[in-house]
Scaffold this motif. Sequence first.
Motif, PDB file in Angstrom:
ATOM      1  N   SER A   1      -9.292 -38.804  42.888  1.00 39.70           N
ATOM      2  CA  SER A   1     -10.202 -37.943  42.121  1.00 39.70           C
ATOM      3  C   SER A   1      -9.939 -38.166  40.641  1.00 39.70           C
ATOM      4  CB  SER A   1     -10.020 -36.476  42.521  1.00 39.70           C
ATOM      5  OG  SER A   1      -8.657 -36.098  42.393  1.00 39.70           O
ATOM      6  N   GLN A   2      -9.337 -37.209  39.970  1.00 42.17           N
ATOM      7  CA  GLN A   2      -9.056 -37.369  38.552  1.00 42.17           C
ATOM      8  C   GLN A   2      -7.582 -37.122  38.281  1.00 42.17           C
ATOM      9  OE1 GLN A   2     -11.672 -34.341  36.837  1.00 42.17           O
ATOM     10  NE2 GLN A   2      -9.921 -33.018  36.472  1.00 42.17           N
ATOM     11  N   TRP A   3      -7.098 -37.679  37.170  1.00 42.74           N
ATOM     12  CA  TRP A   3      -5.713 -37.447  36.787  1.00 42.74           C
ATOM     13  C   TRP A   3      -5.607 -37.526  35.278  1.00 42.74           C
ATOM     14  CZ3 TRP A   3      -7.414 -42.298  37.846  1.00 42.74           C
ATOM     15  CH2 TRP A   3      -6.882 -43.371  37.145  1.00 42.74           C
ATOM     16  N   GLN A   4      -4.425 -37.165  34.767  1.00 44.16           N
ATOM     17  CA  GLN A   4      -4.202 -37.108  33.330  1.00 44.16           C
ATOM     18  C   GLN A   4      -3.255 -38.210  32.878  1.00 44.16           C
ATOM     19  OE1 GLN A   4      -6.714 -34.147  32.534  1.00 44.16           O
ATOM     20  NE2 GLN A   4      -5.255 -34.633  30.893  1.00 44.16           N
ATOM     21  N   ILE A   5      -3.560 -38.814  31.745  1.00 44.30           N
ATOM     22  CA  ILE A   5      -2.607 -39.628  31.000  1.00 44.30           C
ATOM     23  C   ILE A   5      -2.647 -39.099  29.574  1.00 44.30           C
ATOM     24  CG2 ILE A   5      -1.981 -41.906  30.136  1.00 44.30           C
ATOM     25  CD1 ILE A   5      -3.214 -43.160  32.568  1.00 44.30           C
ATOM     26  N   GLY A   6      -1.569 -38.461  29.157  1.00 42.12           N
ATOM     27  CA  GLY A   6      -1.564 -37.847  27.838  1.00 42.12           C
ATOM     28  C   GLY A   6      -2.657 -36.804  27.731  1.00 42.12           C
ATOM     29  N   SER A   7      -3.469 -36.922  26.694  1.00 43.52           N
ATOM     30  CA  SER A   7      -4.527 -35.943  26.454  1.00 43.52           C
ATOM     31  C   SER A   7      -5.847 -36.332  27.122  1.00 43.52           C
ATOM     32  CB  SER A   7      -4.749 -35.785  24.944  1.00 43.52           C
ATOM     33  OG  SER A   7      -5.010 -37.051  24.347  1.00 43.52           O
ATOM     34  N   ALA A   8      -5.841 -37.403  27.906  1.00 44.69           N
ATOM     35  CA  ALA A   8      -7.077 -37.892  28.520  1.00 44.69           C
ATOM     36  C   ALA A   8      -7.166 -37.518  29.994  1.00 44.69           C
ATOM     37  CB  ALA A   8      -7.176 -39.404  28.376  1.00 44.69           C
ATOM     38  N   THR A   9      -8.362 -37.147  30.407  1.00 41.14           N
ATOM     39  CA  THR A   9      -8.671 -36.967  31.822  1.00 41.14           C
ATOM     40  C   THR A   9      -9.405 -38.214  32.292  1.00 41.14           C
ATOM     41  OG1 THR A   9      -8.872 -34.573  31.567  1.00 41.14           O
ATOM     42  CG2 THR A   9      -9.890 -35.561  33.520  1.00 41.14           C
ATOM     43  N   ILE A  10      -8.918 -38.809  33.374  1.00 39.91           N
ATOM     44  CA  ILE A  10      -9.468 -40.071  33.856  1.00 39.91           C
ATOM     45  C   ILE A  10     -10.040 -39.876  35.250  1.00 39.91           C
ATOM     46  CG2 ILE A  10      -8.961 -42.492  34.375  1.00 39.91           C
ATOM     47  CD1 ILE A  10      -6.623 -42.231  32.386  1.00 39.91           C
ATOM     48  N   VAL A  11     -11.256 -40.336  35.425  1.00 39.48           N
ATOM     49  CA  VAL A  11     -11.932 -40.300  36.717  1.00 39.48           C
ATOM     50  C   VAL A  11     -12.256 -41.742  37.103  1.00 39.48           C
ATOM     51  CG1 VAL A  11     -13.963 -39.520  37.993  1.00 39.48           C
ATOM     52  CG2 VAL A  11     -12.914 -38.022  36.271  1.00 39.48           C
ATOM     53  N   THR A  12     -11.992 -42.107  38.339  1.00 46.38           N
ATOM     54  CA  THR A  12     -12.326 -43.443  38.822  1.00 46.38           C
ATOM     55  C   THR A  12     -13.281 -43.347  40.003  1.00 46.38           C
ATOM     56  OG1 THR A  12     -10.480 -43.536  40.382  1.00 46.38           O
ATOM     57  CG2 THR A  12     -10.068 -44.330  38.162  1.00 46.38           C
ATOM     58  N   GLU A  13     -13.988 -44.435  40.199  1.00 46.02           N
ATOM     59  CA  GLU A  13     -14.945 -44.500  41.308  1.00 46.02           C
ATOM     60  C   GLU A  13     -15.194 -45.971  41.617  1.00 46.02           C
ATOM     61  OE1 GLU A  13     -19.601 -43.666  41.325  1.00 46.02           O
ATOM     62  OE2 GLU A  13     -18.445 -41.815  41.085  1.00 46.02           O
ATOM     63  N   ALA A  14     -15.333 -46.293  42.896  1.00 39.46           N
ATOM     64  CA  ALA A  14     -15.657 -47.663  43.276  1.00 39.46           C
ATOM     65  C   ALA A  14     -17.081 -47.994  42.832  1.00 39.46           C
ATOM     66  CB  ALA A  14     -15.524 -47.832  44.783  1.00 39.46           C
ATOM     67  N   VAL A  15     -17.275 -49.220  42.350  1.00 35.35           N
ATOM     68  CA  VAL A  15     -18.592 -49.666  41.904  1.00 35.35           C
ATOM     69  C   VAL A  15     -18.944 -50.997  42.562  1.00 35.35           C
ATOM     70  CG1 VAL A  15     -18.414 -48.467  39.690  1.00 35.35           C
ATOM     71  CG2 VAL A  15     -17.633 -50.846  39.866  1.00 35.35           C
ATOM     72  N   ASN A  16     -20.222 -51.346  42.496  1.00 37.90           N
ATOM     73  CA  ASN A  16     -20.703 -52.562  43.143  1.00 37.90           C
ATOM     74  C   ASN A  16     -20.203 -53.817  42.428  1.00 37.90           C
ATOM     75  OD1 ASN A  16     -22.155 -51.259  45.126  1.00 37.90           O
ATOM     76  ND2 ASN A  16     -24.136 -51.449  44.107  1.00 37.90           N
ATOM     77  N   HIS A  17     -19.282 -54.498  43.077  1.00 38.82           N
ATOM     78  CA  HIS A  17     -18.778 -55.785  42.623  1.00 38.82           C
ATOM     79  C   HIS A  17     -18.041 -56.378  43.813  1.00 38.82           C
ATOM     80  CE1 HIS A  17     -17.622 -58.836  39.762  1.00 38.82           C
ATOM     81  NE2 HIS A  17     -16.334 -58.660  40.028  1.00 38.82           N
ATOM     82  N   ARG A  18     -17.774 -57.650  43.768  1.00 41.50           N
ATOM     83  CA  ARG A  18     -17.102 -58.285  44.897  1.00 41.50           C
ATOM     84  C   ARG A  18     -15.624 -57.902  44.935  1.00 41.50           C
ATOM     85  NH1 ARG A  18     -19.239 -62.619  47.694  1.00 41.50           N
ATOM     86  NH2 ARG A  18     -21.433 -63.010  47.249  1.00 41.50           N
TER      87      ARG A  18
END
Length: 292
Positions: free
Chosen positions: A132-149
């Motif tokens: 889901s999401q996590w923190q690095i320092g003052s930033a909130t980071i969200v990741t998601e799989a995208v269309n690529h090989r």
Amino acid sequence: MNVKIWGARGSVPAPGPEMNRYGGNTSCVQLTLGSGEQLILDAGTGIRTLGLGLASAPRVNILLTHLHLDHIQGLMFFPPCFRSDAQITIWGPASPEASLEDRIARYISAPLSPVEVRELPCSVSFRDTAPSQWQIGSATIVTEAVNHRGPTLGFRITEGDRTVAYIPDHEPALGTALEDVEPEWISGYDLARDADLLIHDCQYTDEEYPAHAGWGHSGMGDALTFARRVGAKRLLLFHHDPLHSDHFLDDLHAGARRRWGELGGDPFLVEMGMEGGELDVASAPAAAAASV
């Protein structure tokens, strides 16, 4: 937030006099947060020069979108890897096949490398990106799989009220018309929605794209349509084809700005990834565009 481009090329490094202005190094972006914390997005060949300027005892977070060679080949030449005072955390996509460390070790090991991962003097840890999401320092980071090989991520990085979306290898159209697709079916839509800055794949012209459909990259028209559909405030076109010279990219940029204007947007908010270029995400977009 400040963004600096250390490599904007895709697929393979492209050195040479015809590539000097946009640069020949592969994908690497440095994001400096308001707190001073730094994130490195991808470790293409541009990361080598970035590493030369890092201060003593660096604490480094490297976020890898995927493990294709043009996004990791700079790791073996990243100066902090060879410093005992460096603490490096490498984040990347999970895979049922093997751990992130084992997959990267296939590159940083014999016969492809003169050193092994386990021999690096730095303190290095490998972490799968959170689901889901996590923190690095003052930033909130969200990741998601995208269309690529292969397993490939996009990143949404938010600090305060500013958001940067980084999706350098992406084919949201896959041969379909993005204009006609509902948002929930568009790869990367939630990652890029209303981003202050969208850094997005634009490897091909619209004329080149049909011959490369399914390769995992976008034509210019699809990159612009994607940016308009998600409501991005600024767009930085990225992952330039290694065959595209400075003159070719100048023409591509002019065409992209013209098309963006026809779509009702401000042409000056469509920019090109250029090695050495910097953008202040917190500044007025028109003023920042002049620095790239």
